[in-house]
Design an enzyme around this catalytic site. Structure first.
Site, short mmCIF file in Angstrom:
data_model
loop_
_atom_site.label_atom_id
_atom_site.label_comp_id
_atom_site.label_asym_id
_atom_site.label_seq_id
_atom_site.Cartn_x
_atom_site.Cartn_y
_atom_site.Cartn_z
N ARG A 368 82.73 42.72 70.53
CA ARG A 368 81.42 42.09 70.51
C ARG A 368 81.13 41.61 69.09
NH1 ARG A 368 77.44 46.24 70.55
NH2 ARG A 368 77.02 45.61 68.41
N HIS A 372 74.32 43.54 69.21
CA HIS A 372 74.12 43.92 70.61
C HIS A 372 73.05 43.02 71.24
CE1 HIS A 372 73.71 46.35 74.22
NE2 HIS A 372 72.40 46.31 74.04
N TYR A 381 76.10 49.73 61.34
CA TYR A 381 77.05 50.73 61.83
C TYR A 381 78.48 50.18 61.95
CZ TYR A 381 75.72 48.30 66.19
OH TYR A 381 75.45 47.35 67.16
#
Length: 480
Positions: A368, A372, A381
């Protein structure tokens, strides 16, 4: 001239079954085994100790089609009476006894291989076998991948400008969307998660329809009740997106069971992420599908992250693909950034699902690249270098472009014209959707009950009174 290997659908299916050790479990042989007891030898008993050895033998022995006897008894070899030749005729098939205590390893020595056709430079890997793609289909696939990319970019910008409330991109997963959709027919049912708008795009959902949903106007099929990107279309057999994780997976199995009962030549495909496999719905769905033998394709987009949770915190297994055999589901792992590999794998999966009435699990390894959603900052992160490497070195759109260009089907002029045209269409669609009226307040309370209950009527009355008392807190363009 196309570089792809010209192979028929039957040879492709034969190739996959041979690679997976499943040639002996075709429909005809399974029907035959239903009436005849499968052979059981000392070699078979030895192989049963290793969960990955002689998979074809175990498919025959453990297939739910092959239930025979519920009588529990010990059977002794006529020549040898040692412990190695004792078997238990148990419901589900014969089980070999052994005096040696051995636990099944928690992980295989070698990870399950990943099926691939194109290398990172868009060149066909030598000796690879794949489903032939015509020039017309290949160009449409690429055009829709570019359209999906552009749509994501424009909607993302619109959200950052405050024009829509929320958005989630498919950047890095365009091949999964378009290549899988290209195999399906309109009669196949789609149960998406929320990162598969490309499937709907392939089926004919217009850019204006996408914009209407994201802006929640009167032309939105969901009547403005859903968050942006929660698309749905009855006409396109695309079930409405639900934000709850993995709830669509058992729904897909139920729909597949209905197709089987109606004897329709169609299947169901359901998409979900690696995070969805941590939900109980995923496990219940796989077991339900295997036991009922329904034509459903479970498509897992393993993109490494469930929002900020890495796969290392999701499970200790070798990804998702190994979960299929545990439930009796035929499975394969594919390169999720390889358009031809996905197209071929889904084509073979669909053939098996429909012709053999069986569920198939596909794990696509991808990444990805985007956040998100617009509510997330993935740089908190994930290393920025890691994101950029996947964006540049493993971009599925660029890889597929190199392949169609090498075939003489695409050029730089086509590229510029396409991107310019799509962006212009997108900007126009947004302007139209933004100016359209909102659905009336009454639509919040319809389409659930034939006759609204008293408590719902009271809620509607209370809302209208509140809007009149505090008009400054509500959008002026919402019809009361």
């Amino acid at each position: 001239m196309a570089l792809c290997l010209r192979t028929s659908s039957r040879s492709i299916l034969y190739y996959f079954k041979s690679k997976m050790g499943l040639l002996s479990s075709s429909s005809s042989s399974l029907n035959h085994q239903h009436h005849q007891k499968p052979p059981f030898t000392a070699t078979t008993a030895q192989n049963l100790r290793d969960p990955f050895a002689n998979f074809s033998t175990k498919v025959n022995l453990l297939s739910p089609r092959r239930f025979q006897s519920t009588k529990v008894e010990e059977q002794w070899d006529s020549l040898n009476h040692d412990h190695h030749n004792q078997v238990l005729d148990f419901p589900g098939g014969k089980v070999a006894f052994t005096p040696e205590m051995r636990f099944i390893s928690e992980s295989p020595v070698e990870r399950v291989h990943c099926y691939r056709v194109l290398d990172d430079n868009g060149q066909v890997i030598m000796s690879s076998k794949f489903k032939q793609v015509s020039e017309e289909i290949a160009v449409k696939m690429y055009s829709d991948m570019v359209t999906l990319q552009t749509m994501d970019s424009v909607f993302y910008e619109a959200q950052r400008q405050g024009r829509i409330s929320f958005y989630a991109t498919t950047i890095g997963e365009e091949a999964i969307n378009i290549a899988s959709a290209a195999v399906l027919t309109i009669d196949d049912l789609v149960f998406p998660q929320y990162r598969e708008p490309g499937v709907l795009l392939w089926r004919g959902f217009s850019l204006q329809e996408f914009a209407n949903q994201c802006f929640g106007n009167k032309d939105d099929y969901g009547k403005g009740r859903q968050m942006p990107i929660h698309y749905g279309s009855n006409k396109h057999n695309y079930f409405t997106v639900a934000a709850t994780i993995a709830t669509q997976v058992p729904h897909a199995v139920g729909a597949a069971y209905s197709l089987k009962m109606d004897r329709k030549k169609a299947c169901v495909i359901t998409y979900f992420g690696d995070g969805g496999t941590s939900e109980g719905d995923f496990h219940a769905a796989l077991n339900f599908a295997a036991v009922m033998e329904v034509p459903v394709i479970f498509f897992c987009r393993n993109n490494g992250w469930a929002i900020s949770t890495p796969t290392s915190d999701q499970f200790r297994s070798d990804g998702v693909v190994v979960k299929g055999p545990a439930y009796g589901v035929r499975s394969i792992r594919v390169d999720g950034n390889d358009t031809l590999a996905i197209y071929t794998a889904v084509h073979a999966a669909r053939e098996m699902a429909i012709n053999e009435n069986r569920p198939i699990l596909i794990e696509a390894l991808t990444y990805r690249v985007g956040h998100h959603s617009t509510s997330d900052d993935s740089t908190k992160y994930r290393p920025v270098d890691e994101i950029e490497w996947w964006r540049s070195a493993r971009d599925p759109v660029a890889r597929f472009r190199k392949w169609i260009e090498s075939n003489g089907w695409w050029c730089s002029e086509n590229e510029s014209e396409l991107r310019m045209s799509v962006r212009k269409q997108m900007l126009h669609a947004i302007q139209v959707a933004e100016k359209a009226d909102k659905p009336p307040i009454a639509e919040l309370f319809t389409d659930v009950y034939n006759v609204p209950p008293s408590n719902l009527c009271e809620q509607e009355k209370f809302l209208r009174e509140t809007m009149k008392r505090h008009p400054q807190d509500y959008m002026p363009d919402v019809p009361v």
